[in-house]
Design an enzyme around this catalytic site. Sequence first.
Site, mmCIF file in Angstrom:
data_model
loop_
_atom_site.group_PDB
_atom_site.id
_atom_site.type_symbol
_atom_site.label_atom_id
_atom_site.label_comp_id
_atom_site.label_asym_id
_atom_site.label_seq_id
_atom_site.Cartn_x
_atom_site.Cartn_y
_atom_site.Cartn_z
ATOM 1 N N LYS A 1 0.862 -1.183 0.000
ATOM 2 C CA LYS A 1 0.000 0.000 0.000
ATOM 3 C C LYS A 1 0.907 1.245 0.000
ATOM 4 C CE LYS A 1 -4.229 1.648 2.161
ATOM 5 N NZ LYS A 1 -5.365 1.257 3.026
ATOM 6 N N GLU B 1 -19.676 -4.443 10.020
ATOM 7 C CA GLU B 1 -20.490 -3.685 10.978
ATOM 8 C C GLU B 1 -21.598 -4.556 11.567
ATOM 9 O OE1 GLU B 1 -19.522 -2.702 7.984
ATOM 10 O OE2 GLU B 1 -18.338 -0.918 8.391
ATOM 11 N N ARG C 1 -25.197 -1.145 7.447
ATOM 12 C CA ARG C 1 -24.895 -2.574 7.316
ATOM 13 C C ARG C 1 -25.347 -3.360 8.553
ATOM 14 N NH1 ARG C 1 -20.478 -3.920 3.751
ATOM 15 N NH2 ARG C 1 -21.163 -3.159 1.697
#
Length: 619
Positions: free
Chosen positions: A277, A360, A388
Site C-alpha cells: 500500500k 459492521e 450494514r
Amino acid sequence: MILQKVNQPQDLKTLTQEELLQLAQELRSEIIRVCAQNGGHLASSLGAVELIVALHRVFDSPRDRLLFDVGHQAYAHKILTGRKEVFHTIRQEGGISGFTKVSESEHDAITVGHASTSLANALGMAIARDTLGENYHVVGIIGDGALTGGMALAALNVIGERKPRLLMILNDNEMSISENVGALNRYFKEYQTKKWVQDTQKWGKQVLEGISPRLFSLVDRAKEAAKLMLHQENPFYAWGIRYVGPVDGHDLPGLIHILEQIKELDGPTLLHIVTQKGKGYGVAEEDPIYWHGPPGFNPQKPEKVSKGYSWSAAFGDAVTELAHKEPRLFVITPAMREGSGLVKYSQTHPERYLDTGICEDVAATVAAGMALRGLKPVLAIYSTFMQRAYDQIIHDIAIENLSVVFAVDRAGIVGGDGATHNGVFDIAYLRTVPNVQIAAPKDALELRAMLKKALELGGPIAIRYARDNVEKAPEGVWPEIEWGRWEVLKEGSKAYILAFGKTLKYALEAAQDHPEIGVINARFLKPLDKGMLEALALEGYKLVTTEDHQKMGGFGSAVLEALNELGLKPDIRVLGLPDVFFDHGSIPRMHREAGIDAAAIRAALAGMGLEVKTATRRV
Ligand SMILES: Cc1ncc(C[n+]2csc(CCOP(=O)(O)OP(=O)(O)O)c2C)c(N)n1
Ligand SMILES: CC(=O)[C@@H](O)[C@H](O)COP(=O)(O)O
Ligand SMILES: [Mg+2]
C-alpha cells in the site's frame, strides 16, 4: 510520455513491455500530482497501479467487467479509461467521483464506496452472462481488508458451490485503513508465502528456466501439486475455489503472464497478489495509514497535516477517560480506528478494544453479546456504515433493550466521499425502532455528558455527530445533562428554530440580531422534548426545524408527528435534505442547495410572515 498515447484500454494492447512499465510510472506520478492538490485515496491507488495496467492489458473493458471492491483504489483505472483529462477533478465540486460509478463511465462496472460487495456483484454478473448465453470475463478485485467483510465471505461460499467462470483477485497489502485484522489475514501473513518465498520462487524460476524451460515446467507442476497437498486447508480450496498465488502484485510482466494463463480457466479462480500500500511514494509506503486518504499536500515535500480537533477526537478522548472510571466499558470499531478517533483508546485500553474488521453487522451483534453478559459496549461507527447493521440493531439489540451505545460518526453530508458515504438516513431508520434513543450533542462537553448518561441509563442509545471539527472539552470535566430536555440557547418573541445537531450553527446565524427569533438546541430526538414543544405551540410561536439528514423520516418528521399527537397545529416549516442523493462536493454549497442553512431558515421565517433580514442567497 506513454500516457499521451493512451486514451482507452485498447491503447495498451500495442505497447511494449518497457512502455507498459513506463506507463505504470507515469500513472503513479499523475495519481500523486492530483492527490496532492485534491486529497484522496492515495496509498490504495498507488498500490494497485501494476494490477490495473495488467488487467487492462489482458482483458477488454468495457466488454469484460472489472469490479473494484470499495472502488477507492481505482484511480489508475479511471485514468486509463477515458478520464485522464478530467482526473484532476476527482472528488471535487462537479468533478468525477473518488470511487467507481456506473453512471460516470461504461468502464465502471459497479457503483461503490462501501466495502465487500464486489464478489457478490461479480457472481450476479457471471450468472447473468451464462443465463443469457453471453461471453465475457467478470473479474472481482478485492482487498484483504474488504475480504474481512461478511458479504465477501458469504459470496465466496455461494461462488464455490455455483462455480461460475469467474476470476477474483485478492489484492493483499496486509492493510485495511489500519493494520488489517482477522484469522484469514493472519493465515496469509503467517502461512502463505510472502516476500522471501516470492524471491525464492523468482530465483528458482530463473535458474530452472536457464537450465531448461521443460525442466522448469515439470518442477512448476510438481510445486502446484505439492501446494495442493500441503495447502489443502487453504480456505479457498475448502470453498471449492481454485487458488493461484501468491504472486508479486508489482511485477507487471509477471502479472500479465499469469493473467493470460488463468484468464480462460473455467470455474472460479482466486489469484492472490501481494502488493504494498503506497507503493512508489516513500511517505505512503512508510505510513500507509495516514496516506490512505490524506488531504492535499506538497508533492515535493509531503508532510502530514493536522486536520484539527474533530468530533471523532472528542469522542476518543471521552471514552479514554471514561474507561478509567467504568471498568465494564468496551469499545468496538469495524475497521475504522483512525476515522473514529480511537488510536489513543486502543493503546491505553487494548484489553477493552476490538477491531472486528470491515463487518459492521458482526460488530453490532458482538456488542449485543457483550451487553448480555455484563459489559457496557460502545460501538463507534460511521452513520453510513451503520446501514450494514440495521437488522442486528433491531433483532440482536433493541428487542431485548440491550445496553449498547452507538457513537455515530460522520452524521450528515460528508463532502468528498459523496452519496455512498453521506450519513443521512440513520435518524429515519433508527427512530422507528422501539427502545432505541437518539441524541445529538452541540459540543464536546455535551458529547461527554451524553456518553456518561447513556452508559448509566442503559438500552440502545445512538449519539450522532458530524464529520467536522469541534472545540476541545477540558479534560476531567463531566457535566450532567437532563436527559430528554431541549435547551433554549436564545429567547425569541415570535419564532423558534429547533435545530438538531450540526445545523444548530445555521440556526444561531439566522437568529443573530433578531430578538424575535429564538433558538433551541433540540438535542434529543427520541425521546423528543414534548413538554417544551407543546408549550411553544400553545404560546403561538412560529417554528422551524432543521437537520442535516433526509427531511423524510428525520427530526422534523418526529416533531410533526408529536404535534399531531398533541392535537396542535402551529405555523411550522420543516427543513431537511430533499429526496435525492448528494454527490461529492462542497458541504456548504450542498447545505445551501438542500435548504438547511441560515439563508433557508430566514426564508422559511419570512414565508411565515416574519419580517427578517433575508440574507442574499448566493446562487
Ligand atoms: C462497509 C464499509 N465499512 C468501512 C469502510 C471504510 N473503508 C474504506 S477502505 C477500507 C479499507 C479497505 O482495505 P482493503 O480492501 O484491503 O483495501 P486497501 O485500502 O488496502 O487497498 C475501509 C475500512 C467502507 N468503505 N465500507
Ligand atoms: C474509502 C472509505 O470508505 C474510507 O476511506 C472513507 O473515505 C473514510 O472517510 P473519512 O475520510 O470521513 O474518514
Ligand atoms: Mg488492503
